[in-house]
Design an enzyme around this catalytic site. Structure first.
Site, PDB file in Angstrom:
ATOM      1  N   GLU A 117      15.339  15.634 146.691  1.00  0.00           N
ATOM      2  CA  GLU A 117      15.060  16.085 148.261  1.00  0.00           C
ATOM      3  C   GLU A 117      14.107  15.029 148.822  1.00  0.00           C
ATOM      4  O   GLU A 117      13.317  15.652 149.836  1.00  0.00           O
ATOM      5  CB  GLU A 117      14.411  17.613 148.226  1.00  0.00           C
ATOM      6  CG  GLU A 117      15.462  18.819 147.522  1.00  0.00           C
ATOM      7  CD  GLU A 117      16.615  18.891 148.300  1.00  0.00           C
ATOM      8  OE1 GLU A 117      16.940  18.278 149.456  1.00  0.00           O
ATOM      9  OE2 GLU A 117      17.362  19.834 148.271  1.00  0.00           O
ATOM     10  N   HIS A 140       8.598  22.878 148.666  1.00  0.00           N
ATOM     11  CA  HIS A 140      10.088  23.355 148.839  1.00  0.00           C
ATOM     12  C   HIS A 140      10.073  24.376 147.618  1.00  0.00           C
ATOM     13  O   HIS A 140      10.015  23.921 146.580  1.00  0.00           O
ATOM     14  CB  HIS A 140      11.213  22.509 148.912  1.00  0.00           C
ATOM     15  CG  HIS A 140      12.623  23.051 148.671  1.00  0.00           C
ATOM     16  ND1 HIS A 140      13.211  24.026 149.315  1.00  0.00           N
ATOM     17  CD2 HIS A 140      13.484  23.107 147.594  1.00  0.00           C
ATOM     18  CE1 HIS A 140      14.374  24.400 148.665  1.00  0.00           C
ATOM     19  NE2 HIS A 140      14.305  23.690 147.586  1.00  0.00           N
ATOM     20  N   HIS A 142      12.268  28.358 146.169  1.00  0.00           N
ATOM     21  CA  HIS A 142      13.177  29.289 146.319  1.00  0.00           C
ATOM     22  C   HIS A 142      12.807  30.729 146.306  1.00  0.00           C
ATOM     23  O   HIS A 142      13.175  31.742 145.538  1.00  0.00           O
ATOM     24  CB  HIS A 142      14.429  29.225 145.265  1.00  0.00           C
ATOM     25  CG  HIS A 142      15.015  27.910 144.972  1.00  0.00           C
ATOM     26  ND1 HIS A 142      15.646  27.627 143.919  1.00  0.00           N
ATOM     27  CD2 HIS A 142      14.963  26.749 146.063  1.00  0.00           C
ATOM     28  CE1 HIS A 142      16.297  26.240 144.307  1.00  0.00           C
ATOM     29  NE2 HIS A 142      15.559  25.895 145.443  1.00  0.00           N
ATOM     30  N   GLU A 170      -1.655  40.173 158.897  1.00  0.00           N
ATOM     31  CA  GLU A 170      -2.272  38.932 158.738  1.00  0.00           C
ATOM     32  C   GLU A 170      -1.370  37.737 159.196  1.00  0.00           C
ATOM     33  O   GLU A 170      -1.638  36.589 159.484  1.00  0.00           O
ATOM     34  CB  GLU A 170      -2.617  38.744 157.390  1.00  0.00           C
ATOM     35  CG  GLU A 170      -3.359  39.648 157.045  1.00  0.00           C
ATOM     36  CD  GLU A 170      -4.962  39.468 157.349  1.00  0.00           C
ATOM     37  OE1 GLU A 170      -5.442  38.293 157.050  1.00  0.00           O
ATOM     38  OE2 GLU A 170      -5.406  40.379 158.161  1.00  0.00           O
ATOM     39  N   HIS A 211      19.144  29.354 150.482  1.00  0.00           N
ATOM     40  CA  HIS A 211      18.505  28.458 149.357  1.00  0.00           C
ATOM     41  C   HIS A 211      17.213  28.339 149.355  1.00  0.00           C
ATOM     42  O   HIS A 211      16.743  28.569 148.021  1.00  0.00           O
ATOM     43  CB  HIS A 211      18.829  26.828 150.138  1.00  0.00           C
ATOM     44  CG  HIS A 211      18.626  25.799 149.351  1.00  0.00           C
ATOM     45  ND1 HIS A 211      19.165  24.437 149.053  1.00  0.00           N
ATOM     46  CD2 HIS A 211      17.485  25.825 148.351  1.00  0.00           C
ATOM     47  CE1 HIS A 211      18.660  23.537 148.426  1.00  0.00           C
ATOM     48  NE2 HIS A 211      17.473  24.643 147.801  1.00  0.00           N
TER      49      HIS A 211
HETATM   50  P1  13P Z   1      15.388  18.485 142.237  1.00  0.00           P
HETATM   51  O1  13P Z   1      15.253  18.963 140.830  1.00  0.00           O
HETATM   52  O2  13P Z   1      15.961  17.063 142.565  1.00  0.00           O
HETATM   53  O3  13P Z   1      13.852  18.594 142.914  1.00  0.00           O
HETATM   54  O4  13P Z   1      16.100  19.425 143.292  1.00  0.00           O
HETATM   55  C1  13P Z   1      15.838  21.030 143.210  1.00  0.00           C
HETATM   56  C2  13P Z   1      16.014  21.808 144.335  1.00  0.00           C
HETATM   57  O5  13P Z   1      15.327  22.758 144.665  1.00  0.00           O
HETATM   58  C3  13P Z   1      17.167  21.202 145.324  1.00  0.00           C
HETATM   59  O6  13P Z   1      17.010  21.737 146.593  1.00  0.00           O
HETATM   60 ZN    ZN Z   2      16.050  23.803 146.237  1.00  0.00          ZN
END
Ligand code: 13P
Ligand code: ZN
Length: 271
Positions: A117, A140, A142, A170, A211
């Protein structure tokens, strides 16, 4: 005499944060990635920045980050293992003079690479630096409940923002500008990077439907706290829904009072 880079407070914080993120279940397997802009002088106390281990091409124009240094998570590296093998799971890179190539200066041992990413991370840094001089971190992951909400909640930025604001008093104070949402796109592409970065001109949080979430901030605690707050709101939403839905909630008038008290400006047109 250079100091041991693993003793650098920033490196320790990165390891501690990624370990915590794994424990929270937001970074299963290699899910998620982080990048931090580094100060050259500070980094030089730990690393000979003239020593380049490898070079990797960049296939978009990263010239706005020319000569910038970043600590980045590795592609395919399990968050679970970062503490155990930081030199394999993490790396330090520098964008070259023309923004066409990056130098690996430390880490990514065993022929590893920065996160897939990286286009989104670099484009996000460029976008946020323009609007916030204190900006340094892109994260980033999940985050479970935010991800779940992308299946069950209307994918309108205004509607999603207001639901999150109302799930916990909050929230409005922590992200008054709201949350951005992009369409589903293939991860790791320049396209998702460009569209995410465009959103980041106005917000610090962007939901990638089905995602995960992108957050930005001035340091690891700041961005972690931002995602944590939105994720908590999404968790409360999950409970509210499973308890049979909303019976009563904060009104728009109450949100306005809150904004006034905490001296924040809510996104125009939202309340
Ligand atoms: P990477 O392992 O390449 O960082 O990818 C993980 C991910 O969450 C892709 O969106
Ligand atoms: Zn991801």
């Amino acid at each position: 005499m250079r100091k041991n880079i693993l003793e650098w407070s920033l490196m320790k914080e990165m390891i501690e944060t990624t370990t915590n993120l794994y424990r929270l279940g937001w970074d299963e397997r290699n899910g998620g990635n982080i990048s931090i802009l580094l100060d050259e002088q500070e980094l030089s106390r730990y690393l000979d920045v003239t020593c380049v281990l490898r070079k990797i091409p960049i296939d978009f124009d990263a010239s706005k980050l020319a000569r910038h240094y970043l600590l980045v998570t590795g592609s395919g590296k399990y968050f679970k293992n970062i503490k155990k093998s930081p030199e394999e799971s993490l790396g330090i890179i520098r964008i070259n003079e023309t923004g066409t190539e990056l130098d690996i200066l430390w880490g990514f041992s065993n022929e590893g690479f920065p996160t897939s990413e990286l286009p989104t991370h670099l484009m996000s840094h460029i976008a946020r630096k323009k609007v916030d001089t204190t900006h340094r971190v892109v994260m980033h992951n999940h985050a479970t409940h935010l991800l779940a909400m992308s299946f069950t909640h209307e994918l309108s930025e205004k509607a999603m923002t207001k639901t999150l604001w109302k799930m916990c008093t909050e929230c409005l104070v922590v992200f008054p500008e709201g949350i951005g949402i992009i369409p589903w796109l293939v991860p790791g592409t320049n396209e998702i990077g460009e569209i995410t970065a465009e959103k980041l001109k106005e917000v610090r949080l962007v939901l990638w439907p089905f995602h995960g979430i992108y957050g930005t901030g001035k340091n690891l605690d700041d961005v972690f706290g931002l995602i944590e707050t939105a994720e908590k709101a999404a968790e409360v939403y999950t409970y509210v829904k499973s308890q049979g839905g909303i019976m009563q909630e904060m009104t728009d008038e109450q949100l306005k009072k809150l904004a006034k008290q905490f001296k924040v400006i809510p996104r125009k047109g939202y309340i």
